[in-house]
Design an enzyme around this catalytic site. Structure first.
Site, PDB file in Angstrom:
ATOM      1  N   TRP A 165       0.805  -1.220   0.000  1.00 56.00           N
ATOM      2  CA  TRP A 165       0.000   0.000   0.000  1.00 56.00           C
ATOM      3  C   TRP A 165       0.838   1.271   0.000  1.00 56.00           C
ATOM      4  O   TRP A 165       0.322   2.354  -0.243  1.00 56.00           O
ATOM      5  CB  TRP A 165      -0.908   0.028   1.250  1.00 56.00           C
ATOM      6  CG  TRP A 165      -0.157  -0.330   2.507  1.00 56.00           C
ATOM      7  CD1 TRP A 165      -0.121  -1.555   3.110  1.00 56.00           C
ATOM      8  CD2 TRP A 165       0.702   0.518   3.294  1.00 56.00           C
ATOM      9  NE1 TRP A 165       0.720  -1.534   4.205  1.00 56.00           N
ATOM     10  CE2 TRP A 165       1.232  -0.266   4.350  1.00 56.00           C
ATOM     11  CE3 TRP A 165       1.083   1.859   3.207  1.00 56.00           C
ATOM     12  CZ2 TRP A 165       2.116   0.241   5.298  1.00 56.00           C
ATOM     13  CZ3 TRP A 165       1.968   2.369   4.158  1.00 56.00           C
ATOM     14  CH2 TRP A 165       2.465   1.556   5.187  1.00 56.00           C
ATOM     15  N   LYS A 189      -2.157  -8.153  -7.766  1.00 59.21           N
ATOM     16  CA  LYS A 189      -2.985  -8.056  -6.567  1.00 59.21           C
ATOM     17  C   LYS A 189      -2.492  -6.878  -5.745  1.00 59.21           C
ATOM     18  O   LYS A 189      -1.448  -6.937  -5.087  1.00 59.21           O
ATOM     19  CB  LYS A 189      -2.928  -9.331  -5.713  1.00 59.21           C
ATOM     20  CG  LYS A 189      -4.041  -9.319  -4.659  1.00 59.21           C
ATOM     21  CD  LYS A 189      -3.724 -10.058  -3.407  1.00 59.21           C
ATOM     22  CE  LYS A 189      -2.936  -9.284  -2.403  1.00 59.21           C
ATOM     23  NZ  LYS A 189      -3.579  -8.059  -1.866  1.00 59.21           N
ATOM     24  N   PRO A 190      -3.228  -5.760  -5.792  1.00 57.24           N
ATOM     25  CA  PRO A 190      -2.821  -4.616  -4.967  1.00 57.24           C
ATOM     26  C   PRO A 190      -3.147  -4.895  -3.500  1.00 57.24           C
ATOM     27  O   PRO A 190      -3.905  -5.817  -3.202  1.00 57.24           O
ATOM     28  CB  PRO A 190      -3.682  -3.474  -5.501  1.00 57.24           C
ATOM     29  CG  PRO A 190      -4.782  -4.098  -6.285  1.00 57.24           C
ATOM     30  CD  PRO A 190      -4.451  -5.535  -6.551  1.00 57.24           C
ATOM     31  N   ASP A 191      -2.582  -4.091  -2.622  1.00 54.33           N
ATOM     32  CA  ASP A 191      -2.923  -4.233  -1.206  1.00 54.33           C
ATOM     33  C   ASP A 191      -4.400  -3.902  -1.004  1.00 54.33           C
ATOM     34  O   ASP A 191      -4.975  -3.069  -1.719  1.00 54.33           O
ATOM     35  CB  ASP A 191      -2.069  -3.281  -0.376  1.00 54.33           C
ATOM     36  CG  ASP A 191      -2.190  -3.587   1.100  1.00 54.33           C
ATOM     37  OD1 ASP A 191      -1.376  -4.386   1.594  1.00 54.33           O
ATOM     38  OD2 ASP A 191      -3.112  -3.053   1.761  1.00 54.33           O
ATOM     39  N   SER A 192      -5.011  -4.532  -0.007  1.00 55.88           N
ATOM     40  CA  SER A 192      -6.449  -4.331   0.234  1.00 55.88           C
ATOM     41  C   SER A 192      -6.781  -2.879   0.585  1.00 55.88           C
ATOM     42  O   SER A 192      -7.910  -2.441   0.386  1.00 55.88           O
ATOM     43  CB  SER A 192      -6.923  -5.216   1.382  1.00 55.88           C
ATOM     44  OG  SER A 192      -6.679  -6.554   1.063  1.00 55.88           O
ATOM     45  N   GLY A 240       6.757  -6.281  -0.238  1.00 52.78           N
ATOM     46  CA  GLY A 240       6.065  -6.188   1.052  1.00 52.78           C
ATOM     47  C   GLY A 240       7.023  -6.492   2.184  1.00 52.78           C
ATOM     48  O   GLY A 240       8.240  -6.279   2.052  1.00 52.78           O
ATOM     49  N   SER A 241       6.490  -7.002   3.271  1.00 51.91           N
ATOM     50  CA  SER A 241       7.306  -7.203   4.467  1.00 51.91           C
ATOM     51  C   SER A 241       8.180  -8.452   4.322  1.00 51.91           C
ATOM     52  O   SER A 241       7.863  -9.370   3.561  1.00 51.91           O
ATOM     53  CB  SER A 241       6.400  -7.343   5.679  1.00 51.91           C
ATOM     54  OG  SER A 241       5.599  -8.494   5.515  1.00 51.91           O
ATOM     55  N   GLU A 262      10.984  -7.853  -2.904  1.00 54.73           N
ATOM     56  CA  GLU A 262      11.504  -6.553  -2.461  1.00 54.73           C
ATOM     57  C   GLU A 262      10.924  -6.311  -1.080  1.00 54.73           C
ATOM     58  O   GLU A 262       9.714  -6.094  -0.937  1.00 54.73           O
ATOM     59  CB  GLU A 262      11.058  -5.449  -3.429  1.00 54.73           C
ATOM     60  CG  GLU A 262      11.605  -5.612  -4.837  1.00 54.73           C
ATOM     61  CD  GLU A 262      13.102  -5.368  -4.926  1.00 54.73           C
ATOM     62  OE1 GLU A 262      13.683  -4.818  -3.978  1.00 54.73           O
ATOM     63  OE2 GLU A 262      13.693  -5.739  -5.959  1.00 54.73           O
ATOM     64  N   LEU A 263      11.782  -6.383  -0.043  1.00 54.35           N
ATOM     65  CA  LEU A 263      11.260  -6.462   1.323  1.00 54.35           C
ATOM     66  C   LEU A 263      11.677  -5.260   2.178  1.00 54.35           C
ATOM     67  O   LEU A 263      11.954  -4.200   1.650  1.00 54.35           O
ATOM     68  CB  LEU A 263      11.726  -7.792   1.921  1.00 54.35           C
ATOM     69  CG  LEU A 263      11.425  -9.023   1.037  1.00 54.35           C
ATOM     70  CD1 LEU A 263      12.004 -10.287   1.633  1.00 54.35           C
ATOM     71  CD2 LEU A 263       9.930  -9.172   0.771  1.00 54.35           C
ATOM     72  N   CYS A 296      10.205   1.827   2.021  1.00 51.61           N
ATOM     73  CA  CYS A 296      11.135   0.731   2.326  1.00 51.61           C
ATOM     74  C   CYS A 296      12.578   1.222   2.381  1.00 51.61           C
ATOM     75  O   CYS A 296      13.382   0.697   3.130  1.00 51.61           O
ATOM     76  CB  CYS A 296      10.988  -0.377   1.299  1.00 51.61           C
ATOM     77  SG  CYS A 296      11.191   0.215  -0.387  1.00 51.61           S
ATOM     78  N   GLU A 394      12.253  -2.748  11.844  1.00 56.18           N
ATOM     79  CA  GLU A 394      11.796  -1.716  10.916  1.00 56.18           C
ATOM     80  C   GLU A 394      10.564  -1.049  11.534  1.00 56.18           C
ATOM     81  O   GLU A 394       9.583  -1.725  11.852  1.00 56.18           O
ATOM     82  CB  GLU A 394      11.425  -2.372   9.580  1.00 56.18           C
ATOM     83  CG  GLU A 394      11.015  -1.382   8.520  1.00 56.18           C
ATOM     84  CD  GLU A 394      10.513  -2.075   7.247  1.00 56.18           C
ATOM     85  OE1 GLU A 394       9.807  -3.091   7.358  1.00 56.18           O
ATOM     86  OE2 GLU A 394      10.822  -1.575   6.157  1.00 56.18           O
TER      87      GLU A 394
HETATM   88  P1  NAD Z   1       2.743  -7.101   3.690  1.00 60.34           P
HETATM   89  O1  NAD Z   1       3.780  -8.135   3.455  1.00 60.34           O
HETATM   90  O2  NAD Z   1       1.853  -7.269   4.843  1.00 60.34           O
HETATM   91  O3  NAD Z   1       1.773  -6.929   2.418  1.00 60.34           O
HETATM   92  C1  NAD Z   1       2.280  -6.720   1.121  1.00 60.34           C
HETATM   93  C2  NAD Z   1       1.352  -7.407   0.121  1.00 60.34           C
HETATM   94  O4  NAD Z   1       1.343  -8.803   0.391  1.00 60.34           O
HETATM   95  C3  NAD Z   1      -0.101  -6.955   0.205  1.00 60.34           C
HETATM   96  O5  NAD Z   1      -0.653  -6.923  -1.099  1.00 60.34           O
HETATM   97  C4  NAD Z   1      -0.754  -8.060   1.012  1.00 60.34           C
HETATM   98  O6  NAD Z   1      -2.130  -8.198   0.730  1.00 60.34           O
HETATM   99  C5  NAD Z   1       0.012  -9.264   0.518  1.00 60.34           C
HETATM  100  N1  NAD Z   1       0.011 -10.391   1.448  1.00 60.34           N
HETATM  101  C6  NAD Z   1      -0.196 -10.384   2.788  1.00 60.34           C
HETATM  102  N2  NAD Z   1      -0.111 -11.652   3.275  1.00 60.34           N
HETATM  103  C7  NAD Z   1       0.147 -12.455   2.221  1.00 60.34           C
HETATM  104  C8  NAD Z   1       0.364 -13.846   2.088  1.00 60.34           C
HETATM  105  N3  NAD Z   1       0.310 -14.680   3.130  1.00 60.34           N
HETATM  106  N4  NAD Z   1       0.625 -14.337   0.856  1.00 60.34           N
HETATM  107  C9  NAD Z   1       0.699 -13.518  -0.215  1.00 60.34           C
HETATM  108  N5  NAD Z   1       0.497 -12.184  -0.145  1.00 60.34           N
HETATM  109  C10 NAD Z   1       0.245 -11.661   1.065  1.00 60.34           C
HETATM  110  O7  NAD Z   1       3.546  -5.739   3.733  1.00 60.34           O
HETATM  111  P2  NAD Z   1       3.060  -4.358   4.323  1.00 60.34           P
HETATM  112  O8  NAD Z   1       3.365  -4.355   5.763  1.00 60.34           O
HETATM  113  O9  NAD Z   1       1.703  -4.041   3.919  1.00 60.34           O
HETATM  114  O10 NAD Z   1       4.078  -3.394   3.536  1.00 60.34           O
HETATM  115  C11 NAD Z   1       5.102  -2.783   4.154  1.00 60.34           C
HETATM  116  C12 NAD Z   1       6.375  -3.584   4.015  1.00 60.34           C
HETATM  117  O11 NAD Z   1       6.754  -3.639   2.646  1.00 60.34           O
HETATM  118  C13 NAD Z   1       7.550  -2.947   4.731  1.00 60.34           C
HETATM  119  O12 NAD Z   1       8.289  -3.941   5.378  1.00 60.34           O
HETATM  120  C14 NAD Z   1       8.353  -2.331   3.606  1.00 60.34           C
HETATM  121  O13 NAD Z   1       9.705  -2.147   3.901  1.00 60.34           O
HETATM  122  C15 NAD Z   1       8.119  -3.304   2.503  1.00 60.34           C
HETATM  123  N6  NAD Z   1       8.333  -2.681   1.196  1.00 60.34           N
HETATM  124  C16 NAD Z   1       9.438  -3.010   0.486  1.00 60.34           C
HETATM  125  C17 NAD Z   1       9.713  -2.395  -0.732  1.00 60.34           C
HETATM  126  C18 NAD Z   1      10.961  -2.703  -1.530  1.00 60.34           C
HETATM  127  O14 NAD Z   1      11.038  -2.315  -2.686  1.00 60.34           O
HETATM  128  N7  NAD Z   1      11.948  -3.373  -0.954  1.00 60.34           N
HETATM  129  C19 NAD Z   1       8.824  -1.437  -1.222  1.00 60.34           C
HETATM  130  C20 NAD Z   1       7.698  -1.129  -0.471  1.00 60.34           C
HETATM  131  C21 NAD Z   1       7.459  -1.771   0.730  1.00 60.34           C
END
Ligand code: NAD
Length: 533
Positions: A165, A189-192, A240-241, A262-263, A296, A394
């Site tokens: 998101w 699949k965008p974030d909810s 994501g995370s 990309e985490l 991130c 983080e």
């Molecule tokens: P998140 O991992 O909770 O969610 C990211 C995406 O994954 C969302 O679309 C979510 O719906 C989906 N998701 C959640 N659970 C899932 C599962 N079990 N299986 C598959 N998909 C699933 O991340 P967040 O907390 O919403 O985002 C923030 C994190 O993203 C931070 O840690 C940040 O550093 C990281 N981030 C990294 C980058 C990069 O380029 N390295 C860029 C942006 C954000």
């Protein structure tokens, strides 16, 4: 975040009636429950999207796969033409995109513009670069002259893109662009919390001439849709995370499909003894608080040469305190709210725990309910110790800790004392020395006299993480070629490789032993070796 629906907006942003129609970009196999998308600025409803189910993912991937076969058969220049038109549509719809990103994510307009720019740059870069990256390349054959070998890049099939998101515009589309140009179908699949921005982008790219089946979007919870996306795809691009990244990478491993992840990061900025104060303070504020720190690659730790510590800390805290918070959509706002109650509570917990254990707040440190439910002040901490969560985890919010250091070596050692390795920044009056320091840091991107934008904005160069910050790279040729399978086609002229019938196996082995020893030696080197006693 408030889940209250139909709450009237506070007038801080423009609600476009067309947003309610964006859900039409999602195709489901049956009528689905709808989820309200609310603004983090004031909790007002912006639109609704279907809560997709696994069957919808399978159907979407099936459409994308069939369309991908037709698309991969078209020339690369045809595909690039679509992406060029998409880039132009992005530019033409800039203000609509910024309005939606601001309303849906809450970020300040200036931060929304940053990601708009990145999406335009990425579309233009790959539209220009794809023909050379994807064209057949000659390689040296097994036997000189006798073997003719080339490598071609073949589309994987279907690429799943799971996006977060925090950068709902660029992270939804910028990884899909090279995947499409490589000849794949894509399921996003965008974030909810932020699907509407992705749906507006999908609408624009379809308007640019992309077969609607080729780029599919499914909306709904990652926990339920993640596995079917991985099962229906041939490659996964996840942002994501780190916690979720580990899960999806394991699922991709079970299927033996590739993935990029990309985490998260715990990014460090180093202020060396000769850093110019004004520019460094300005850059460090931007690097720490852009997008309310929900970035991130944003900076959460600053190591300052001890003789400069007091001077830097004072100026940095003062400049931070000057940042303008608000929910309005004007260019004058520096920081909007956080995305959700969960995110706000995590940020507040990190600060409260640090203070309880002895850290000092140089500025900020408080929730700001007077501005809206999800606002938190940009916060600068000193005296942070390793037993505090904010030191290692983080935070992903507007909180940064300052630490004095006695030497560049100590700064390097402390900056590297983390399992993350996403981004780093070094400030100095001597760029050559800054590069030396930067090369000692274990981070996928290093910025000298910049916080993050120099490396991230270098679209031609790879971006990604060391350690638990990720797998694979986006940007550059690396960010395109990963969406292909490389196929080697080798043609043998005259005869097959092996002993010819007219030569004994022993003689063949002797000739080949000498031959292979010099196989990759240039003619000049060969003459030198033979003629030198
Ligand atoms: P998140 O991992 O909770 O969610 C990211 C995406 O994954 C969302 O679309 C979510 O719906 C989906 N998701 C959640 N659970 C899932 C599962 N079990 N299986 C598959 N998909 C699933 O991340 P967040 O907390 O919403 O985002 C923030 C994190 O993203 C931070 O840690 C940040 O550093 C990281 N981030 C990294 C980058 C990069 O380029 N390295 C860029 C942006 C954000």
């Amino acid at each position: 975040m408030s889940t209250e629906t139909n709450k009237p907006a506070t007038g801080l942003y423009r609600i476009d009636p067309a947003w309610t129609e964006l859900a039409e970009q999602v195709t489901t196999v049956a009528e689905r429950r709808r989820r309200s998308i609310v603004s983090p600025i004031d909790g007002a409803e912006l639109g609704q999207v279907p809560v997709c189910e696994p069957d919808d993912v399978w159907a979407a991937a099936g459409r994308a796969r069939a369309a991908g076969q037709r698309w991969a058969a078209r020339s690369v220049s045809h595909r690039c033409g679509v992406m060029e038109r998409f880039k132009d549509l992005l530019v033409a719809n800039r203000d609509d995109l910024l309005d939606l990103v601001h309303a849906e994510n809450g970020k300040a307009r200036v931060a929304a513009f940053e990601e708009f720019l990145d999406a335009v740059l990425t579309a233009g870069y790959y539209a220009a670069k794809a023909p050379s990256v994807l064209r057949r390349h000659r390689r040296a054959g097994a036997l000189p002259i006798l073997t003719s070998t080339y490598v071609r890049a073949v589309a994987k099939g279907v690429v799943g893109v799971i996006a977060p998101w925090n950068y709902p515009l660029t992270l939804a589309i910028s990884d899909a662009i090279p995947a499409l140009l490589a000849g794949n179908g894509v399921v996003i699949k965008p974030d909810s919390a932020t699907p509407l921005t992705a749906l507006l982008l999908v609408k624009l790219v379809r308007r640019a001439g992309l077969d609607p089946d080729l780029l599919q979007v499914v909306t709904g919870p990652g926990k339920e849709l993640g596995r079917p996306i991985i099962e229906a795809s041939d490659y996964l691009m996840f942002t994501g995370s780190t916690a979720t990244g580990r899960q999806v990478a394991a699922q991709c491993g079970e299927r033996l499909i590739g993935c990029s992840a990309e985490l998260g990061g715990k990014n460090a900025l180093l202020v060396l003894a000769d850093a110019p104060l004004g520019r460094t303070v300005e850059g460090a504020v931007q690097a720490s608080f852009a997008n309310s720190g929900q970035l991130c690659i944003s900076i959460e730790r600053i190591y300052v040469a001890r003789p400069r510590f007091e001077e830097f800390a004072g100026a940095f805290a003062a400049r931070t305190a000057d940042l303008k918070l608000g929910g309005g959509g004007g260019w004058d706002i520096d920081m909007g709210p956080l995305i959700s109650q969960t995110q706000l509570d995590k940020v507040a917990d990190h600060v409260d725990e640090a203070v309880a254990k002895g850290a000092t707040v140089l500025t900020g440190g408080r929730r700001r309910p007077d501005l809206g439910q999800l606002f938190f002040e940009p916060t600068v901490l000193a005296g942070v110790t390793d037993d505090m969560a904010v030191a290692k985890e983080e935070t992903f919010g507007p909180v940064v800790a300052l630490y004095p250091v006695d030497s560049d070596e100590e700064a390097i050692e402390l900056a590297n004392r983390t399992d993350y390795g996403l981004n780093a920044s070094v400030w100095t009056g001597s760029p050559a020395h800054g590069r030396w320091v930067g090369e000692q840091l274990r981070a996928g991107t290093v910025n000298i006299n910049e916080g993050y934008a120099a490396a991230f904005g270098s679209t031609d160069a790879p971006m990604g993480g060391f350690g638990i910050s990720g797998l694979g790279r986006r940007h550059g040729p690396e960010g395109l070629i990963k969406y292909t399978e490389l196929q080697t086609v080798a043609t043998e002229r005259v005869m097959a490789i092996g002993p010819p019938p007219w030569l004994s196996r022993q003689t063949y082995a002797a000739v080949m032993t000498v031959g292979t020893k010099y196989l990759h030696t240039t003619l000049a080197e060969l003459i030198r070796k033979v003629t030198t006693p």
